[in-house]
Write an enzyme that holds these catalytic residues in place. Structure first.
Site, PDB file in Angstrom:
ATOM      1  N   SER A 231       0.819  -1.197   0.000  1.00  0.00           N
ATOM      2  CA  SER A 231       0.000   0.000   0.000  1.00  0.00           C
ATOM      3  C   SER A 231       0.862   1.260   0.000  1.00  0.00           C
ATOM      4  O   SER A 231       0.351   2.365  -0.039  1.00  0.00           O
ATOM      5  CB  SER A 231      -0.941   0.008   1.193  1.00  0.00           C
ATOM      6  OG  SER A 231      -0.221   0.278   2.366  1.00  0.00           O
TER       7      SER A 231
ATOM      8  N   LYS B  12      -6.040   4.920   8.015  1.00  0.00           N
ATOM      9  CA  LYS B  12      -4.943   5.703   7.452  1.00  0.00           C
ATOM     10  C   LYS B  12      -5.329   7.177   7.347  1.00  0.00           C
ATOM     11  O   LYS B  12      -4.524   8.058   7.654  1.00  0.00           O
ATOM     12  CB  LYS B  12      -4.562   5.153   6.080  1.00  0.00           C
ATOM     13  CG  LYS B  12      -3.845   3.811   6.157  1.00  0.00           C
ATOM     14  CD  LYS B  12      -3.649   3.254   4.765  1.00  0.00           C
ATOM     15  CE  LYS B  12      -2.873   1.951   4.811  1.00  0.00           C
ATOM     16  NZ  LYS B  12      -2.855   1.312   3.487  1.00  0.00           N
TER      17      LYS B  12
END
Ligand code: ADP
Length: 638
Positions: free
Chosen positions: A520, A563
């Site tokens: 990611s 996040k």
């Protein structure tokens, strides 16, 4: 209706508003929701697993359940035991074997009979002992009388009496030895047994024979009395549940297999040097249904023969992590709150708006649009913490505010760590969230399961002496190399710089050991490398996450909600996420105002947003678009 199909027993509005958080329930608190009696009816979701369990209970098949912790595996296993017929239950007795003391005999009788047999034996032993004492005192009286009166030997008389006394005492131990040892007692059991052998050591799982420190001289405990049953014996005619099956040592897995196959397993001492190891009983019945559980890893690491045995004689099911968010399901979640309150027994009832807040949290934790989380152990934890707060305040009801407070308190270790980490980095000014810098990009990573951290990536490009190399720090090397090779495929097409003659240094600033999911970060690495290569600054008030394909597409990643929250907490104004992840965003209100979320689907968009310097950037972005754009359309036409 069965199991989770059972409708919630409370008043429901005539026509339910699709958006109603309580799914149309007309209640003021959880006290108006009835909790079903059977455990199987309390299970929320997991329809597939539940159907399998019901079928397996009928057919007496084993089940392998794979899935995340706290989604109801042991709950379902226990529910299964409630579905098995209790009339088949048995008691197990272990008897002294007069022919071979080290090979005790085993007898199985219908449940309830065991206690009666033991009682009868004790009664008999008592009578025999009384008889013996009576006899003993008569003989002693005769001997003493004889020595005194006839032979005039007082001392000899007393001595003889002592010898007779000891002989009787010693002999009477043999009488006790005849009382059998009731190792499995189902006299009081109303449902089939449920044995949870998760993490059990060999003795607890397979049974054991205790060590006897006095192995002779009249002090010893007869071997049959030292026999202890294992979970496999106690689970006879019921359910044996073992979570984290792969952590069971291989020897135990092999024995477990034998027990499953033979339906019986003898008990022996498990520690080799103990006197118990010499003892081995006749086989003891182990006719249980096995429910083995674990996560996906567990399946790979478990004994293949054990797995194939379960598979061959049963079912394998996967547990769901989330379930579709419908009014009906939200009513079930309201009932779930009622269930957890009832189970705890000391918590105040939940007010309607407190239930709503729990349901909102279930939505948020799902991490997936239009779904509710099924990780219900953790959600139950929240229910209890909020209840405890309300109780400590002597409140009549748990309110929305209690739930909000509880959310702050019941944060996972990772969340607490992540917050601490963000704070500390602010102190050391490792966090940059303003201005422009060349080769530095604020990436985002997930820590544990439910918290995010900002993880800056720095890149530097230097001419190489030999063939170019990607030099990255620590365990992230592999993933750095991979994202560089993806990005170099793109760079090659538009850049004059020959990247294969460069050394690319990549540093993950202060990446701890915590599982940083490498993939990611690949748009982050790509942006840092391109920034360094082209000598263009990157906006530091921006954070990003996304995976990169060789064609420059930005692909979805996990944990976007956490996040984004980490980016906001770290002081960033904007955050780039893959467009495909937009539906997964469920950030809390307080963060919504703090950051702007920018969905992207191509690396050219990332650079357009991240890089500074209008004319140069525009030309770079245009070149990138033209090259990868054509690659993209080719790809799509295939
Ligand atoms: P696992 O065995 O999958 O780790 P458990 O069955 O031990 O999880 O679940 C722990 C607790 O969480 C249960 O006792 C129950 O209170 C709650 N729970 C978990 N899953 C469910 C579910 N699907 N429906 C209702 N309650 C659940």
């Amino acid at each position: 209706d069965l199991g989770s199909d059972v409708e919630v027993d409370a008043e429901v509005a005539e026509d339910v508003d699709e958006d109603d958080l309580l799914g149309g329930l007309k209640i003021d608190s959880t006290s108006e929701i009835d909790v079903p009696d059977r455990l199987v009816d309390q299970v929320i979701g997991q329809e597939h697993a539940r159907d399998v369990v019901m079928k397996a209970a009928k057919q007496r098949r084993h089940v392998m359940m794979i899935g995340s912790p706290g989604t109801g595996k042991s709950m379902l296993a226990k529910a299964m035991s409630e579905l098995l017929p209790p009339e088949e239950l048995q008691d197990v007795l272990v008897y002294h074997n007069p022919d071979d003391g080290n090979n005790p005999k085993v007898r199985t009788v219908p449940a309830g009979k065991g206690e009666q047999i033991v009682e009868a034996h004790k009664e008999e032993a008592r009578k025999r002992n009384q008889m013996r004492s009576f006899l003993m005192w008569i003989i002693i009286a005769i001997v003493i009388g004889y020595s005194f009166i006839i032979a005039g030997q007082i001392l000899l008389g007393i001595l003889a009496a002592g010898v007779i006394y000891l002989a009787f005492r010693y002999g009477s131990r043999g009488g006790d030895a005849m009382v059998p040892n009731l190792i499995v007692n189902n006299a009081e059991t109303t449902t089939a047994p449920f044995e949870d052998a998760t993490g059990a050591h060999a003795g607890a799982l397979l049974g054991d024979v205790r060590h006897d420190p006095f192995q002779s001289g009249g002090m010893e405990t007869p071997s049959h009395d030292r026999v202890e049953p294992g979970a496999i014996h106690k689970a006879n005619k019921g359910v044996l549940f073992i979570d984290e099956i792969n952590t069971l040592d291989i020897r135990s897995q092999q024995h477990l297999m034998t027990a499953i196959q033979e339906g019986e397993f003898h008990i022996t001492g498990q520690s080799e040097r103990s006197s118990g190891a010499m003892v081995q009983t006749e086989p003891v019945p182990t006719d249980f249904i096995m429910i083995a559980a674990g996560n996906l890893d567990a399946m790979e690491n478990m004994h293949p023969a054990l797995r194939s045995r379960i598979k061959g004689y049963g079912y394998e099911v996967y547990m769901d992590d989330t379930i579709e968010d419908t009014p009906e399901m939200r009513r079930k979640y309201a009932r779930f709150v009622a269930q957890e309150v009832a189970k705890d027994g000391r918590l105040p009832e939940y007010s309607a708006e407190a239930i709503e807040e729990v349901i909102l949290e279930a939505r948020r934790r799902a991490g997936r649009k239009g779904h509710l989380t099924l990780k219900l152990r953790n959600l139950g934890g929240l229910v209890r913490v909020a209840g405890d707060i309300a109780r400590s305040e002597d409140a009549d009801f748990v309110t929305r505010d209690h739930v909000l407070q509880a959310k702050g308190r019941s944060r996972s270790i990772e969340q607490q760590l992540a917050d601490d980490y963000i704070e500390r980095r602010k102190d050391y000014e490792l966090q940059v969230s303003e201005g422009y810098e060349v080769g530095r990009v604020n990436g985002l990573a997930v820590m544990g399961e439910d918290s995010g951290i900002m993880l800056p990536v720095m890149a530097e490009v230097t001419p190489s002496q030999g063939p170019g190399e990607v030099i990255a720090t620590g365990q992230l090397k592999e993933m750095a190399q991979e994202s560089v090779s993806n990005v170099s495929a793109i760079i090659k097409k538009f850049s004059d710089e020959n990247i294969s003659e460069m050394d690319i240094h990549i540093q993950f600033v202060q990446a701890g050991q915590q599982g940083v999911d490498g993939d990611s970060a690949s748009i982050t690495v790509a942006t840092a490398v391109i920034s360094a290569l082209e000598d263009m600054g990157v906006d530091q008030s921006l954070a990003m996450t996304g995976s990169l394909s060789v064609r420059g597409d930005v692909l979805p990643v996990g944990g976007v909600t956490h996040k984004i929250e980490a980016a906001a907490k770290s002081g960033c104004d904007r955050v780039i996420i893959p467009a495909a992840n937009l539906q997964d965003v469920m950030i809390e209100e307080e963060y919504e105002e703090m950051v702007e979320i920018i969905p992207v689907s191509h690396i050219s968009e990332v650079l357009d947003i991240a890089l500074e310097g209008e004319p140069e950037k525009d030309s770079l972005v245009d070149r990138l678009k033209s090259i990868t754009g054509s690659a993209l359309s080719q790809g799509e036409s295939v």
